[in-house]
Design an enzyme around this catalytic site. Structure first.
Site, PDB file in Angstrom:
ATOM      1  N   TRP A 101     -20.769 -23.808 -20.630  1.00  0.00           N
ATOM      2  CA  TRP A 101     -20.009 -23.618 -19.389  1.00  0.00           C
ATOM      3  C   TRP A 101     -20.704 -22.687 -18.428  1.00  0.00           C
ATOM      4  CZ3 TRP A 101     -17.232 -27.321 -17.943  1.00  0.00           C
ATOM      5  CH2 TRP A 101     -16.551 -28.097 -18.869  1.00  0.00           C
ATOM      6  N   ASP A 172     -15.522 -16.595 -15.283  1.00  0.00           N
ATOM      7  CA  ASP A 172     -14.828 -17.826 -15.640  1.00  0.00           C
ATOM      8  C   ASP A 172     -14.063 -17.513 -16.926  1.00  0.00           C
ATOM      9  OD1 ASP A 172     -13.974 -20.249 -16.597  1.00  0.00           O
ATOM     10  OD2 ASP A 172     -15.935 -21.230 -16.546  1.00  0.00           O
ATOM     11  N   LYS A 196      -5.157 -24.475 -20.625  1.00  0.00           N
ATOM     12  CA  LYS A 196      -5.360 -23.964 -21.985  1.00  0.00           C
ATOM     13  C   LYS A 196      -4.241 -22.984 -22.342  1.00  0.00           C
ATOM     14  CE  LYS A 196     -10.133 -24.740 -20.979  1.00  0.00           C
ATOM     15  NZ  LYS A 196     -10.310 -26.085 -21.430  1.00  0.00           N
TER      16      LYS A 196
HETATM   17  N1  PMP Z   1     -15.187 -23.399 -17.807  1.00  0.00           N
HETATM   18  C1  PMP Z   1     -14.705 -23.325 -19.051  1.00  0.00           C
HETATM   19  C2  PMP Z   1     -14.952 -22.095 -19.850  1.00  0.00           C
HETATM   20  C3  PMP Z   1     -13.960 -24.381 -19.568  1.00  0.00           C
HETATM   21  O1  PMP Z   1     -13.477 -24.323 -20.811  1.00  0.00           O
HETATM   22  C4  PMP Z   1     -13.715 -25.524 -18.775  1.00  0.00           C
HETATM   23  C5  PMP Z   1     -12.903 -26.691 -19.266  1.00  0.00           C
HETATM   24  N2  PMP Z   1     -12.953 -26.964 -20.593  1.00  0.00           N
HETATM   25  C6  PMP Z   1     -14.255 -25.569 -17.498  1.00  0.00           C
HETATM   26  C7  PMP Z   1     -14.975 -24.477 -17.039  1.00  0.00           C
HETATM   27  C8  PMP Z   1     -14.031 -26.731 -16.598  1.00  0.00           C
HETATM   28  O2  PMP Z   1     -12.716 -26.720 -16.191  1.00  0.00           O
HETATM   29  P1  PMP Z   1     -12.062 -27.884 -15.334  1.00  0.00           P
HETATM   30  O3  PMP Z   1     -12.325 -29.155 -16.069  1.00  0.00           O
HETATM   31  O4  PMP Z   1     -10.639 -27.504 -15.294  1.00  0.00           O
HETATM   32  O5  PMP Z   1     -12.716 -27.885 -13.997  1.00  0.00           O
END
Ligand code: PMP
Length: 365
Positions: A101, A172, A196
């Site tokens: 991520w 994030d 989450k």
């Molecule tokens: N950052 C992290 C740490 C995540 O776990 C996620 C989704 N699993 C995202 C970003 C992306 O999030 P979204 O799909 O809601 O844009």
């Protein structure tokens, strides 16, 4: 019958919250309308959104120095909106790369600015978080970005980085938001998708220090300009009303966890520590299961693990499903298994999983 759902997100929602939402679905508090049918500017929805924000502020202890924004587009959109809103006159930003991520954030930020990767766990195959003594921050960065919990790799910061006063820390927090208390004053901005620990998809929560507002790029869309969103109390455009309502129910559920000696998030954190302890202990007890993340960086939220015999993966998942243990398949980039044990996963769910781990090994190990 409901299963124990170990999905990484959208993820399990407290059953109590679903019961309340079900009871209020058709007629919210006797107003004759569903929340989905209300004007976002009407009295009823204003009450719902105001309460949700107040409860969130209370839970995290957020002062009036910070704006709370209810946005859309997920954390993926924030990967672009953070540089678009925070670069100001600066040309670069610092990023710490701890896995999938943060790499994704870096890739997107490169479209808008020069990215300094000031530390990376790549050489260690993302099994540990580089300590701050190993970071090489730059002097001219507009901000420093981290991902506090790598949902895929299963790494979590159990410490808060120090940053220079003029370089705000941006995080994030998608997958560990609301799982523990937070020292908000140490951050300039945090963001998280709600799906989450704060309800359902569609809502992205951004908490930003007010002095960082007003430095957006001229081409930043108005609906995603933090200053404009803040000035309009997240109602510049129609917000994701039902997701805000659901998040509000989750915040009330969290608040009900307060005990005489612990505030609500301290109590939630204690339970999350205990759940993670039980699950890692079961995995550590046997060579049949493998975990790869350094102990001190292990996530309390997402626990990736691997069977010593990958040929048993499909059988493991099928038998788990039969026992009511759902969505344990690991992310496709890593393989193996992943158990996400967010706030809403009861201790009984973790115990059901550890029983199954022992039982499966006894029969197939
Ligand atoms: N950052 C992290 C740490 C995540 O776990 C996620 C989704 N699993 C995202 C970003 C992306 O999030 P979204 O799909 O809601 O844009």
């Amino acid at each position: 019958m409901r299963v124990y759902n170990f999905s990484a997100g959208p993820a399990t929602v407290p059953e109590e919250v679903l019961q309340i939402a079900a009871a209020e679905m058709i007629d919210w508090h006797g107003c004759g309308m569903s929340v989905m049918e209300m004007s976002h500017r009407g009295r009823e929805f204003t009450e719902i959104a105001t309460r949700a924000q107040a409860d969130l502020r209370q839970l995290l202890g957020i002062s009036s120095d910070f704006a709370v924004l209810f946005m859309q587009g997920g954390a993926i959109a924030q990967n672009a909106l953070v540089p678009l809103n925070l670069l100001g006159q600066r040309k670069s930003a610092d990023y710490v790369d701890t896995g999938a991520w943060s790499s994704r954030s870096i890739k997107e930020a490169r479209r808008y600015c020069e990215v300094n990767i000031i530390a990376s766990g790549q050489a260690d195959h993302y099994t540990r978080i580089p300590r701050q003594s190993e970071w090489h921050p730059s002097a001219a960065a507009a901000y420093l970005h981290i991902c506090t919990n790598e949902t895929i790799g299963g790494l979590e910061y159990h410490w808060t980085p120090e940053t220079r006063a003029d370089i705000p820390l941006v995080a994030d927090m998608s997958s560990d938001f609301m799982s523990r208390p937070l020292e908000m004053r140490r951050y300039g901005l945090i963001y998280a998708g709600a799906q989450k620990n704060a309800g359902i998809a569609g809502l992205t929560i951004v908490i930003v220090r007010r002095d960082l507002l007003g430095r957006s790029h001229p081409l930043c869309p108005s609906a995603f300009d933090y200053r404009i969103v803040a000035e309009n109390e997240s109602m510049f455009n129609t917000p994701p009303t039902y997701s805000i309502y659901l998040a509000g129910l989750v915040f009330q559920w969290i608040l009900r966890h307060a005990t005489p000696d612990k505030n609500a998030l301290e109590a939630i954190e204690a339970r999350n520590i205990e759940k993670a302890r039980r699950l890692y202990a079961a995995l550590d007890a046997s060579a049949f299961y493998e975990t790869r993340v350094a102990r001190e960086d292990r996530s309390r939220m997402n626990v990736p693990f691997f069977l010593a015999e990958p040929r048993l993966d499909e059988l493991f998942l099928a038998e788990a499903r039969e026992r009511g243990l759902a969505q344990l398949k690991g992310h496709k980039s890593l393989g193996g298994m992943r158990a996400s044990i967010y706030n809403a996963m009861p201790i009984a769910g973790v115990d059901a999983l550890t029983d199954y781990l022992r039982d499966f090994e006894r029969r197939h190990g």
